[in-house]
Motif scaffolding. Structure first.
Motif, PDB file in Angstrom:
ATOM      1  N   UNK A 173     -93.483  54.656  12.754  1.00 19.97           N
ATOM      2  CA  UNK A 173     -92.997  53.512  11.990  1.00 19.97           C
ATOM      3  C   UNK A 173     -91.647  53.783  11.332  1.00 19.97           C
ATOM      4  N   UNK A 174     -91.383  55.016  10.964  1.00 22.19           N
ATOM      5  CA  UNK A 174     -90.138  55.330  10.251  1.00 22.19           C
ATOM      6  C   UNK A 174     -88.987  55.628  11.206  1.00 22.19           C
ATOM      7  N   UNK A 175     -89.287  56.324  12.297  1.00 24.08           N
ATOM      8  CA  UNK A 175     -88.291  56.877  13.205  1.00 24.08           C
ATOM      9  C   UNK A 175     -87.585  58.043  12.522  1.00 24.08           C
ATOM     10  N   UNK A 176     -86.973  58.940  13.299  1.00 26.19           N
ATOM     11  CA  UNK A 176     -86.251  60.063  12.671  1.00 26.19           C
ATOM     12  C   UNK A 176     -85.011  59.629  11.908  1.00 26.19           C
ATOM     13  N   UNK A 177     -84.567  58.403  12.104  1.00 20.36           N
ATOM     14  CA  UNK A 177     -83.427  57.904  11.324  1.00 20.36           C
ATOM     15  C   UNK A 177     -83.789  57.758   9.850  1.00 20.36           C
ATOM     16  N   UNK A 178     -85.039  57.401   9.567  1.00 18.24           N
ATOM     17  CA  UNK A 178     -85.462  57.157   8.191  1.00 18.24           C
ATOM     18  C   UNK A 178     -86.202  58.323   7.571  1.00 18.24           C
TER      19      UNK A 178
END
Length: 379
Positions: A173-178
């Motif tokens: 849900x977050x992805x590594x971007x977040x």
């Protein structure tokens, strides 16, 4: 190297034969050997393929990990983690969980003598209370699917390290971007690459990222031996998708914030689940461990029974009624009848997954069109 630069370049070099900038699609099942054993690291594409190898290096870089493994689905990646366990081992996981994870835990691996504890993980001390000498794995989602619960990764990682238990984090849900769980102490990060990493709803894939060399070797053995590995075309598509991950996530977050703020005061909305609100449980933890709050939102409809919820879910014109999430297009999902149908009603309702709950995956369309669509569907 900053995130956007890694997303575009990590693991990828110009093709040595032609100078091609884009990683070629090595559509081959096997590789020529000059003599037996002289295989330049490639012998059979179930285990290694140059296109997939480039993708795995990029995925590892985005999660600040040493190693990455790509699987044919997120469930294939989850399956590999659970195959690290033995009969009699126990797992602590959340009580708000993706339906596919719940299904593989209870309907597949429980049959092999592995015991699962589903607990409220919003308080780290709840995890500590359930650890015993048989506990070998803690599996968490944060934000959770679909009620967006926030779990303190660093606090749970401290408990796991103290008791020498593996910690795996589903970071879909977050992805590594977040969010980067390995930086917070996790041993394994899992992604359904199908979602934000691929980003275009045209690939099914999963991934695991780890730092520990021995753990990587154990997982690679399972990966190669059991064979849930993706082909080169899918690997190429995800590499292409990753190049815009940072741009897409900014737009998902911006649109998600505006839609969450609009829905919070809408007369047809009873509850809203989005970790960016100050009154969201564990908002302070989300603010600390995430860089923004994402484009996933769940709502319950005020006074709506199942049929009215169906009617509203089917009334959207820009949002598509569909399973999955994280693509450039906006989706609306009814978890009870779709993604979470395998979880018993009583268990779902304990954490708020009720008949009148809808989950929105906010895409990157023009915000005015998305807001107009929500207005007309809820009218």
């Amino acid at each position: 190297m900053k995130f956007g630069t890694k997303a575009i370049h990590a693991g990828q070099e110009p093709d040595p034969t032609t100078g091609a900038i884009m990683t070629p699609i090595y559509q081959t099942s096997t590789y020529w050997q000059k003599s037996p054993g002289d295989n330049k690291g490639f012998e059979y594409s179930r285990g290694t393929n140059p296109t997939r190898q480039a993708l795995e290096s990029c995925l590892a870089a985005l999660e600040n990990a040493k190693h990455g493994l790509a699987f044919s689905s997120g469930m294939g990646a989850t399956d590999a983690v659970l195959k690290l366990l033995s009969p009699g081992d126990e797992v602590i996981t959340g009580d708000d969980l993706y339906g596919g994870s719940y299904r593989i835990f209870t309907k597949v691996f429980a049959n092999y003598g592995i015991k699962f504890h589903f607990v409220d993980m919003t308080k780290a001390e709840n995890v500590k209370q359930h650890i015993n000498s048989n506990t070998k794995l803690i599996w968490i989602e944060t934000p959770t699917n679909p009620t967006m619960q926030i779990v303190d990764i660093k606090a749970v990682a401290g408990i796991a390290k103290e008791r020498q238990v593996l910690l795996a984090v589903d970071n879909t849900f977050a992805s590594p971007y977040l969010q980067n769980p390995i930086d917070l102490g996790a041993d394994i990060v899992m992604h359904s690459v199908t979602k934000y990493l691929g980003g275009h709803s045209d690939v099914v894939m999963g991934a695991l990222m780890v730092n520990d060399d021995d753990l990587y070797k154990r997982l690679w053995f399972i990966y190669n031996a059991c064979g849930a590995t993706p082909g080169p075309m899918d690997s190429f598509l995800v590499l292409r998708g990753l190049k815009t991950l940072h741009l897409r996530m900014k737009a998902h977050c911006e649109n998600g914030r505006q839609i969450a703020e609009f829905l919070k005061t809408h007369p047809k909305v009873d509850k809203i689940y989005w970790p960016g609100f100050i009154d969201h449980p564990n908002h302070d933890i989300a603010k600390k461990q995430m860089r923004d709050f994402g484009g996933m939102i769940s709502i319950t409809l005020k006074g709506a029974d199942l049929q009215e919820t169906y009617r509203i879910a089917s009334s959207f014109k820009v949002f598509s009624l569909a399973e999955s999430l994280g693509g450039v297009e906006s989706l609306i999902n009814h978890p009870v009848s779709m993604t979470h149908g395998s979880i018993p009603k009583a268990e779902r309702e304990k954490v708020g997954v009720t008949d009148n709950l809808l989950r929105l995956s906010v895409g990157v369309e023009d915000i005015e069109d998305l807001l107009e669509d929500i207005k007309q569907a809820l009218s």
